[in-house]
Design a protein around this motif. Structure first.
Motif, PDB file in Angstrom:
ATOM      1  N   PRO A   1       0.959  -1.349  -0.053  1.00 54.61           N
ATOM      2  CA  PRO A   1      -0.014   0.070  -0.051  1.00 54.61           C
ATOM      3  C   PRO A   1       0.844   1.143   0.307  1.00 54.61           C
ATOM      4  CG  PRO A   1       0.026  -0.954   2.013  1.00 54.61           C
ATOM      5  CD  PRO A   1       0.843  -2.068   1.300  1.00 54.61           C
ATOM      6  N   PRO A   2       0.172   2.476  -0.065  1.00 54.61           N
ATOM      7  CA  PRO A   2       0.933   3.730  -0.364  1.00 54.61           C
ATOM      8  C   PRO A   2       1.626   3.949   1.034  1.00 54.61           C
ATOM      9  CG  PRO A   2      -1.063   3.889  -0.981  1.00 54.61           C
ATOM     10  CD  PRO A   2      -1.062   2.441  -0.500  1.00 54.61           C
ATOM     11  N   ALA A   3       2.794   4.669   0.962  1.00 51.41           N
ATOM     12  CA  ALA A   3       3.864   4.766   2.316  1.00 51.41           C
ATOM     13  C   ALA A   3       2.914   5.679   3.144  1.00 51.41           C
ATOM     14  CB  ALA A   3       4.978   5.704   1.736  1.00 51.41           C
ATOM     15  N   GLY A   4       3.062   5.074   4.522  1.00 57.21           N
ATOM     16  CA  GLY A   4       2.223   5.657   5.581  1.00 57.21           C
ATOM     17  C   GLY A   4       1.006   4.886   5.864  1.00 57.21           C
ATOM     18  N   GLN A   5       0.483   4.109   5.041  1.00 63.19           N
ATOM     19  CA  GLN A   5      -0.623   3.432   5.247  1.00 63.19           C
ATOM     20  C   GLN A   5      -0.595   1.986   5.614  1.00 63.19           C
ATOM     21  OE1 GLN A   5      -3.898   4.052   2.011  1.00 63.19           O
ATOM     22  NE2 GLN A   5      -4.751   2.242   2.514  1.00 63.19           N
ATOM     23  N   PRO A   6      -1.127   1.677   6.703  1.00 58.71           N
ATOM     24  CA  PRO A   6      -1.036   0.267   7.325  1.00 58.71           C
ATOM     25  C   PRO A   6      -1.386  -0.825   6.267  1.00 58.71           C
ATOM     26  CG  PRO A   6      -1.796   1.511   8.652  1.00 58.71           C
ATOM     27  CD  PRO A   6      -1.985   2.311   7.557  1.00 58.71           C
ATOM     28  N   ARG A   7      -0.864  -1.807   5.914  1.00 56.17           N
ATOM     29  CA  ARG A   7      -1.499  -2.918   5.273  1.00 56.17           C
ATOM     30  C   ARG A   7      -2.301  -3.865   6.204  1.00 56.17           C
ATOM     31  NH1 ARG A   7       3.139  -6.403   2.345  1.00 56.17           N
ATOM     32  NH2 ARG A   7       2.082  -8.090   1.278  1.00 56.17           N
ATOM     33  N   LEU A   8      -3.377  -4.202   5.777  1.00 61.50           N
ATOM     34  CA  LEU A   8      -4.255  -4.952   6.556  1.00 61.50           C
ATOM     35  C   LEU A   8      -3.665  -6.557   6.539  1.00 61.50           C
ATOM     36  CD1 LEU A   8      -7.150  -6.011   7.463  1.00 61.50           C
ATOM     37  CD2 LEU A   8      -7.671  -6.579   5.220  1.00 61.50           C
ATOM     38  N   THR A   9      -3.600  -6.928   8.030  1.00 61.46           N
ATOM     39  CA  THR A   9      -3.050  -8.369   8.409  1.00 61.46           C
ATOM     40  C   THR A   9      -4.153  -9.386   8.665  1.00 61.46           C
ATOM     41  OG1 THR A   9      -1.093  -7.098   9.024  1.00 61.46           O
ATOM     42  CG2 THR A   9      -1.502  -9.465   9.661  1.00 61.46           C
ATOM     43  N   VAL A  10      -3.889 -10.306   8.024  1.00 59.86           N
ATOM     44  CA  VAL A  10      -4.878 -11.447   8.167  1.00 59.86           C
ATOM     45  C   VAL A  10      -4.322 -12.447   8.897  1.00 59.86           C
ATOM     46  CG1 VAL A  10      -6.613 -13.136   7.115  1.00 59.86           C
ATOM     47  CG2 VAL A  10      -6.497 -10.872   6.203  1.00 59.86           C
ATOM     48  N   LEU A  11      -4.769 -12.735  10.232  1.00 58.25           N
ATOM     49  CA  LEU A  11      -4.286 -13.945  11.061  1.00 58.25           C
ATOM     50  C   LEU A  11      -5.266 -15.309  10.674  1.00 58.25           C
ATOM     51  CD1 LEU A  11      -2.038 -15.013  12.860  1.00 58.25           C
ATOM     52  CD2 LEU A  11      -3.722 -14.418  14.763  1.00 58.25           C
ATOM     53  N   SER A  12      -4.868 -16.447  10.283  1.00 62.29           N
ATOM     54  CA  SER A  12      -5.625 -17.472  10.174  1.00 62.29           C
ATOM     55  C   SER A  12      -4.710 -18.663  10.620  1.00 62.29           C
ATOM     56  CB  SER A  12      -6.110 -17.617   8.922  1.00 62.29           C
ATOM     57  OG  SER A  12      -7.279 -18.638   8.681  1.00 62.29           O
ATOM     58  N   GLY A  13      -5.522 -20.160  10.447  1.00 67.38           N
ATOM     59  CA  GLY A  13      -4.887 -21.321  11.061  1.00 67.38           C
ATOM     60  C   GLY A  13      -5.820 -22.068  11.546  1.00 67.38           C
TER      61      GLY A  13
END
Length: 201
Positions: free
Chosen positions: A13-25
């Protein structure tokens, strides 16, 4: 202990914008324990609260662990396109409210989704820039011990969970990074590092 295996396919993503993190398992691997620890020590991380048709378990609070709704309400959310993803598991439906996730990402807040394999695949399709993290058990025997030791489900439900866990473990290669849950503290630290660095691949 962790094994990082970046696939390098998701755009950053653009600098400064967090990236969505998906935790699964797989069920029973300790996702909720890791997330609870992360929220306790890093309250700045926003955990998306899923909507579910499942009945609350003892001690669960509406709006904290889940937004509990009935089938008709869930149908309306799906029909109106208000869910980023949704899936059915063990006879109940679970979904992620779309707008709340997008608003927080745009505001620069790190967002974590804790969802199942079906949901992770749907997020990958609708938000390809998301980073998918697979939480793996130290061993299959340990996973079986955790699943059967809960004491909250019937033998039939446990067997369904074990069967689902076999399928979920086989999907590990679809994820960007694998973290092995040998220590809640270690996994939490590694997960936070992934969430706060956009350029990790």
């Amino acid at each position: 202990m962790s094994t990082a295996s970046p696939r390098g396919t998701a755009p950053v993503p653009p600098a400064g914008q967090p990236r969505l993190t998906v935790l699964s398992g797989p069920s029973g691997v300790g996702k909720s324990t890791v997330v609870a620890h992360l929220r306790r020590v890093h309250p700045e991380v926003w955990l998306s609260v899923s909507v579910t048709t499942r009945k609350p378990r003892p001690g669960e609070v509406d709006g904290v662990q889940y937004h509990f709704v009935d089938g008709d309400e869930f149908d309306k959310l799906v029909a109106n396109g208000e869910l980023l993803e949704w899936a059915e598991f063990a006879g109940n439906r679970y979904g992620t409210p779309r707008q709340a996730v997008l608003e927080r990402l745009e505001a620069g807040v790190p967002v974590l989704l804790e969802i199942d394999l079906q949901g992770a695949r749907l997020v990958r399709r609708s938000m390809p820039q998301a980073r998918l993290v697979f939480l793996a058990p130290p061993s299959w025997d340990e996973l079986v011990r955790r699943l059967t030791g809960r004491g909250t489900e019937s033998p039939e439900v446990i067997e369904r969970r074990l069967e689902a866990a076999r399928v979920e473990l086989a999907a590990e290669s679809e994820f960007d990074v694998t973290l092995v849950n040998t220590s809640v503290e270690d996994v939490t630290r590694e997960l936070l590092a992934l969430m706060t660095h956009n350029s990790g691949g």
